[in-house]
Scaffold this active site. Structure first.
Site, PDB file in Angstrom:
ATOM      1  N   ASP A 217       0.890  -1.212   0.020  1.00  0.00           N
ATOM      2  CA  ASP A 217      -0.017   0.048   0.063  1.00  0.00           C
ATOM      3  C   ASP A 217       0.903   1.310   0.165  1.00  0.00           C
ATOM      4  OD1 ASP A 217       0.885  -0.712   2.669  1.00  0.00           O
ATOM      5  OD2 ASP A 217      -0.588   0.879   3.472  1.00  0.00           O
TER       6      ASP A 217
ATOM      7  N   ASP B 152       8.001   4.136  -1.309  1.00  0.00           N
ATOM      8  CA  ASP B 152       7.609   3.390  -0.080  1.00  0.00           C
ATOM      9  C   ASP B 152       6.174   2.758  -0.245  1.00  0.00           C
ATOM     10  OD1 ASP B 152       6.896   2.989   2.516  1.00  0.00           O
ATOM     11  OD2 ASP B 152       6.709   4.972   3.138  1.00  0.00           O
TER      12      ASP B 152
ATOM     13  N   GLU C  23      -0.062  -1.303   5.634  1.00  0.00           N
ATOM     14  CA  GLU C  23       1.127  -0.869   6.321  1.00  0.00           C
ATOM     15  C   GLU C  23       1.038   0.508   6.973  1.00  0.00           C
ATOM     16  OE1 GLU C  23       4.994   0.712   7.862  1.00  0.00           O
ATOM     17  OE2 GLU C  23       3.917   1.405   5.946  1.00  0.00           O
ATOM     18  N   GLU C  24       0.691   1.500   5.924  1.00  0.00           N
ATOM     19  CA  GLU C  24       0.498   2.917   6.085  1.00  0.00           C
ATOM     20  C   GLU C  24      -0.368   3.421   7.045  1.00  0.00           C
ATOM     21  OE1 GLU C  24       2.883   4.708   5.271  1.00  0.00           O
ATOM     22  OE2 GLU C  24       3.983   4.027   3.518  1.00  0.00           O
TER      23      GLU C  24
ATOM     24  N   ASP D 100      11.940  -1.641   3.757  1.00  0.00           N
ATOM     25  CA  ASP D 100      11.027  -0.389   3.847  1.00  0.00           C
ATOM     26  C   ASP D 100      11.822   0.767   4.416  1.00  0.00           C
ATOM     27  OD1 ASP D 100       8.513   0.803   3.675  1.00  0.00           O
ATOM     28  OD2 ASP D 100       7.856   0.077   5.536  1.00  0.00           O
TER      29      ASP D 100
ATOM     30  N   HIS E 215       6.102   9.572   1.129  1.00  0.00           N
ATOM     31  CA  HIS E 215       4.676  10.324   1.552  1.00  0.00           C
ATOM     32  C   HIS E 215       4.580  11.704   1.074  1.00  0.00           C
ATOM     33  CE1 HIS E 215       4.170   7.500   5.178  1.00  0.00           C
ATOM     34  NE2 HIS E 215       4.803   6.892   4.198  1.00  0.00           N
TER      35      HIS E 215
END
Ligand SMILES: [Zn+2]
Length: 402
Positions: free
Chosen positions: A78, A138, A171-172, A194, A376
């Site tokens: 994700d 990411d 995960e986010e 990651d 991000h």
């Protein structure tokens, strides 16, 4: 397929997670990418590749030699919800010249003035956004590196033990470990791929707690309040004033912990405050928790109505305690990086990782670099040569595990 080709393919799938849907995975796009990854894995000869109902993808590279340990590699599919992850139009900048990079026609510029590490990438290939979305490095850089390493490991058939691959959703939004099948994964240790810059190797994160402080007041007409009113809002301010004023996120770095007031809602009658408490050292975290309880106890003695209630819950813990008894997990990676000419950079994470939660679920799981930066956001980029290097480091680690 090269790491660059794999990466560009993966980022063409929109997989933004969303913590408001309550579904697992939180968004359907993640399963679309999951099915695609299963397909890629099967085509390269990972026969048992499959996706669970909850959108986790697993697969095995069978051993070619007798080894004591099974090693795993984990990355998340994700991307974060703060910035759009749809219709990503990557720019491939070959032979980077060290100058500013305009991001499409967005008016945004990726500049080494703002991000000096870019100057270390002169002559390399950078992949950026067009300034309208995030890139998804990411953690699709991590996914691409693991998949390409697997492809080469399977083709080269060098001696190695059993290797497991795991790709997680959500995960986010902090749920990447929720449905991870540690037992089925069957690894002695694993790595999340990651992190950021080439060489990063992380096995220390925060210990974390969350506190809710409820303050009850006594509301009376202000004209007749003398000796009777207890204003919960001012008691709350008094409570905050008793906490260490420097131990806050805006004044701390490195190994320094903090007590962070993340929210406050209140009036005379009732005030509620939310805090997060962080420290790499478990004992120092407990001291911070105790400071909050002590502040409440003091105020409850001062005011006969005993207005303050503190409840503290543990959020996650520093994985270091779980890594230390399995130190080979760090040794293998340090050795593999050095063998590929990369000096490991270990530093404490000022946050948590899925690896931290997996470590406490019984799978020691430090985090390694991806070669990405500025995650991000629209200024995100990855360095292709560094991604290739990380793919090689993963291959070396697979051969190094005893
Ligand atoms: Zn990530």
């Amino acid at each position: 397929m090269s790491v660059q080709e794999m990466f560009l393919d993966l980022v063409s799938y929109p997989t933004t997670s969303d913590d408001t849907t309550g579904a697992t995975p939180s968004t359907p796009g993640q399963k679309v990418l999951g099915a695609h990854i299963v397909d890629i894995m099967q085509k390269m000869g990972i026969e048992d590749a499959y996706m669970t109902d909850t959108g986790y993808v697993y697969g095995t590279i069978p051993a070619t030699a007798e080894r004591k340990n099974t090693v795993g590699f984990v990355a998340h599919m994700d991307t974060c919800s703060g910035v759009s992850g749809e219709n990503i139009k990557p720019q491939v900048i070959k032979d980077y010249d060290g100058q500013d990079i305009p991001l499409g026609t967005s008016g945004l510029t990726l500049s080494p003035t703002d991000f000096p590490p870019m100057l270390g990438h002169k002559g390399k290939t950078l992949i950026t956004t067009d300034g309208t979305t995030l890139l998804g490095g990411d953690d699709k850089a991590g996914v691409a590196e693991i998949l390409c390493a697997a492809q080469e490991i399977l083709a080269e058939k060098k001696p190695h033990g059993r290797v497991k691959l795991g790709f997680t959703p959500d995960e986010e939004i902090g749920q990447g470990a929720d449905h991870f099948d540690v037992e089925g994964f069957g690894c002695d240790f694993a790595y999340t791929v990651d992190g950021g810059a080439l060489g990063e190797l992380e096995y220390e994160n925060f210990n974390a707690a969350a506190a809710v402080v409820e303050v009850s007041g006594v509301s009376i007409h202000p004209g007749a309040a003398k000796g009777k009113m207890v204003n919960s809002a001012t008691v709350a301010m008094e409570f905050c004033g008793m906490l260490p004023q420097n131990a806050v996120p805006e004044h701390t770095e490195g190994y320094e912990g903090f007590i962070h007031l993340v929210g406050i809602q209140g009036d005379v009658e009732h005030t509620r405050m939310q805090f997060i408490i962080r420290d790499h050292d478990g004992e120092l975290l407990e001291q911070k928790n105790q400071l909050m309880r002590d502040a409440a106890a003091y105020l409850n003695q001062k005011y006969p109505t005993q207005p303050v209630q503190v409840s503290i819950t543990e959020s996650y813990r520093n994985m270091k305690e779980q890594i230390l008894p399995h130190w080979e997990v760090i040794e293998v990676m340090e050795k593999s990086m050095r063998q590929n000419g990369v000096e490991p950079i270990t530093m404490p994470i000022r946050g948590g990782t899925d690896g931290a939660r997996l470590s406490y679920m019984g799978l020691p799981c430090p985090n390694i670099c991806t070669g990405g930066a500025n995650a991000h956001g629209k200024l995100e980029y990855v360095v292709v040569e560094d991604m290739e290097k990380i793919k090689d480091i993963i291959k070396t680690a697979v051969e190094t595990v005893e």
